[in-house]
Write a protein that holds these residues in place. Structure first.
Motif, short mmCIF file in Angstrom:
data_model
loop_
_atom_site.label_atom_id
_atom_site.label_comp_id
_atom_site.label_asym_id
_atom_site.label_seq_id
_atom_site.Cartn_x
_atom_site.Cartn_y
_atom_site.Cartn_z
N ALA A 72 65.56 30.45 -22.71
CA ALA A 72 65.17 30.36 -23.97
C ALA A 72 65.04 31.94 -24.43
CB ALA A 72 64.04 29.76 -24.36
N GLN A 73 64.81 32.71 -23.61
CA GLN A 73 64.61 34.20 -24.06
C GLN A 73 64.79 35.24 -22.85
OE1 GLN A 73 61.52 35.24 -26.77
NE2 GLN A 73 60.47 35.84 -25.05
N GLY B 81 59.39 41.36 -16.74
CA GLY B 81 59.12 40.01 -16.43
C GLY B 81 59.71 39.62 -15.19
N TRP B 82 58.98 39.50 -14.18
CA TRP B 82 59.57 38.92 -12.89
C TRP B 82 59.29 37.51 -12.66
CZ3 TRP B 82 62.88 41.91 -10.67
CH2 TRP B 82 63.07 43.43 -10.80
N GLU B 83 59.98 36.69 -12.43
CA GLU B 83 59.90 35.19 -12.20
C GLU B 83 59.53 35.04 -10.48
OE1 GLU B 83 62.01 30.96 -12.32
OE2 GLU B 83 62.93 32.70 -12.85
N ASP C 266 53.00 31.58 -24.73
CA ASP C 266 53.81 30.85 -25.88
C ASP C 266 54.86 32.25 -26.24
OD1 ASP C 266 52.71 28.57 -25.45
OD2 ASP C 266 51.04 28.82 -27.05
N ARG C 267 54.36 33.25 -26.48
CA ARG C 267 55.24 34.47 -27.00
C ARG C 267 56.38 34.75 -25.89
NH1 ARG C 267 52.36 39.03 -27.74
NH2 ARG C 267 50.40 38.19 -27.28
N ARG C 268 56.11 34.48 -24.64
CA ARG C 268 57.11 34.82 -23.54
C ARG C 268 57.91 33.60 -23.23
NH1 ARG C 268 55.46 39.22 -24.89
NH2 ARG C 268 54.71 40.85 -23.41
N LEU C 269 57.50 32.54 -23.72
CA LEU C 269 58.07 31.27 -23.51
C LEU C 269 58.24 30.99 -21.75
CD1 LEU C 269 60.99 31.53 -25.94
CD2 LEU C 269 58.76 30.57 -26.41
N VAL C 270 57.04 30.86 -21.28
CA VAL C 270 56.89 30.59 -20.12
C VAL C 270 55.63 29.77 -19.87
CG1 VAL C 270 57.82 33.05 -19.21
CG2 VAL C 270 55.20 32.64 -19.53
N GLY C 271 55.55 28.92 -18.68
CA GLY C 271 54.37 28.23 -18.45
C GLY C 271 52.91 28.96 -17.96
N ALA C 272 53.20 29.98 -17.25
CA ALA C 272 52.02 30.58 -16.81
C ALA C 272 52.37 32.09 -16.37
CB ALA C 272 51.21 29.95 -15.54
N MET C 273 51.38 33.00 -16.26
CA MET C 273 51.73 34.42 -15.90
C MET C 273 50.47 35.07 -15.71
SD MET C 273 52.73 36.11 -19.89
CE MET C 273 52.82 37.77 -18.94
N HIS D 279 55.84 32.19 -14.30
CA HIS D 279 56.42 30.81 -13.40
C HIS D 279 56.85 29.80 -14.85
CE1 HIS D 279 56.03 26.69 -11.59
NE2 HIS D 279 57.01 27.32 -11.07
N ALA D 280 58.03 29.09 -14.42
CA ALA D 280 58.29 28.05 -15.55
C ALA D 280 58.84 28.74 -16.83
CB ALA D 280 57.55 26.90 -15.63
N PRO D 281 59.84 29.33 -16.66
CA PRO D 281 60.57 30.12 -17.84
C PRO D 281 61.07 28.65 -18.75
CG PRO D 281 62.07 30.24 -16.22
CD PRO D 281 60.97 29.72 -15.70
#
Length: 327
Positions: free
Chosen positions: A47-48, A64-66, A96-103, A118-120
């Motif tokens: 999404a981003q 941002g590193w997954e 929410d702004r990064r559109l990820v599950g956790a960070m 994690h979880a983009p």
């Protein structure tokens, strides 16, 4: 526990309109209107991938590193905190702004903001490029690579290599220190330029189609001063590319045909041929600039020694395409 891909980048810039044209028209990304003072871009089903925020500074805001598993965030947080690094948990609003599950996020020794996530979020609608292209080489390889100017490689190297598990692909010591790191099959997702400076050097996007990259080069040539490095081919990852001056002053490498390695068997090594087999002339430097002349001499020296990339069929990506169509 592993970081597996460069997932996204953030840029601070008050040149939102210029970035919309640069990333959307020249690079071919899909613009996503975020409303307010930010604009985002897609490169694929994620999404981003690139977020530009209307802030002064004209530089990298965050990388941002997954990570492979959510528990990896806790593992890295513990390791970093044991080394004296202050680690912050990403709030629900930030996720929410990064559109990820956790960070989590923290600063490297030079103050660059690093985010592990994690979880983009995957978009429901298909990717629609900003100009007619076949898309980008992303997926498990991530969005591309990011390169930093570094004042002291001896400080930065152990941080990324030992604390974050970035694996050295290769390094060169002339005409300045260059270190390249992989976190997946892409030859490098991260690199450091020992320029003695601070800040963002460039990020790279890789096109699926050579013509898409080269047609972008034609577009860049129409805009005076847009091309920073001429078309060329790198010695270590075999990428054919050119570099554009971004609206924020750092470079964006537009590439095709990058090398895919086997991380399990790859051995780090020193390189001696310079950054490029041919091309990549630094147009942003004066013709008599010592750095520009030194790089030119290295390219000509590599050519005189017969240095070149392997035959096309040995390129892992293209070889896979050829064998797929033979079946």
């Amino acid at each position: 526990m592993a970081i597996c891909a460069l997932g996204y980048l953030g840029v601070r810039s008050d040149k939102i309109d210029d970035w919309s044209d640069f990333a959307g028209h020249l690079l071919g990304m899909q613009k996503i209107d975020k409303g307010g003072k930010a604009v985002a871009f897609r490169m694929d089903d994620q999404a981003q991938r690139l977020l530009v925020s209307d802030e002064p500074g004209e530089t990298l805001a965050f990388m941002g590193w997954e990570v492979e598993a959510k528990d990896d965030l806790q593992g890295y947080a513990g390791r970093l905190e044991s080394a004296g690094v202050e680690v912050h948990l990403g709030t629900a609003d930030l996720c929410d702004r990064r559109l990820v599950g956790a960070m989590i996020w923290f600063l490297d020794p030079m103050g660059n903001r690093v985010e592990l996530f994690h979880a983009p979020m995957i978009a429901l609608d298909p990717f629609v490029p900003g100009r007619p292209i076949d898309g980008f080489q992303t997926g498990p390889l991530g969005m591309g690579h990011a390169v930093l100017h570094v004042k002291d490689i001896d400080v930065m190297l152990p941080f990324y290599r030992d604390l974050l598990d970035f694996h050295v692909s290769d390094f060169g010591l002339e005409p300045y220190g260059l270190y390249f790191f992989h976190v997946n099959g892409r030859h490098h997702s991260f690199a450091m330029v020992g320029s003695g400076l601070e800040g963002f050097h460039h990020f790279m996007v890789e096109f699926r189609n050579l013509d898409d990259m080269a047609q972008g080069y034609d577009l860049a040539l129409l805009d005076e001063g847009r091309v920073a490095y001429t078309m060329g081919r790198h010695t270590n990852d075999f990428m054919t590319s050119y570099y554009a001056n971004s609206p924020s002053g750092f470079f964006v490498e537009n590439g095709w045909g990058g090398r895919v390695i086997d991380p399990e068997t790859w051995q780090p090594h020193q390189t001696h041929d310079g950054p490029s087999f041919w091309g990549h002339d630094r147009l942003y430097l004066e013709k008599d600039d010592p750095a520009r002349l030194a790089l030119q001499e290295m390219r000509l020296g590599a050519a005189a020694r017969g240095r070149r990339a392997p035959p096309v069929a040995e390129c892992p990506w293209l070889y896979g395409e050829l064998t797929k169509h033979r079946k």
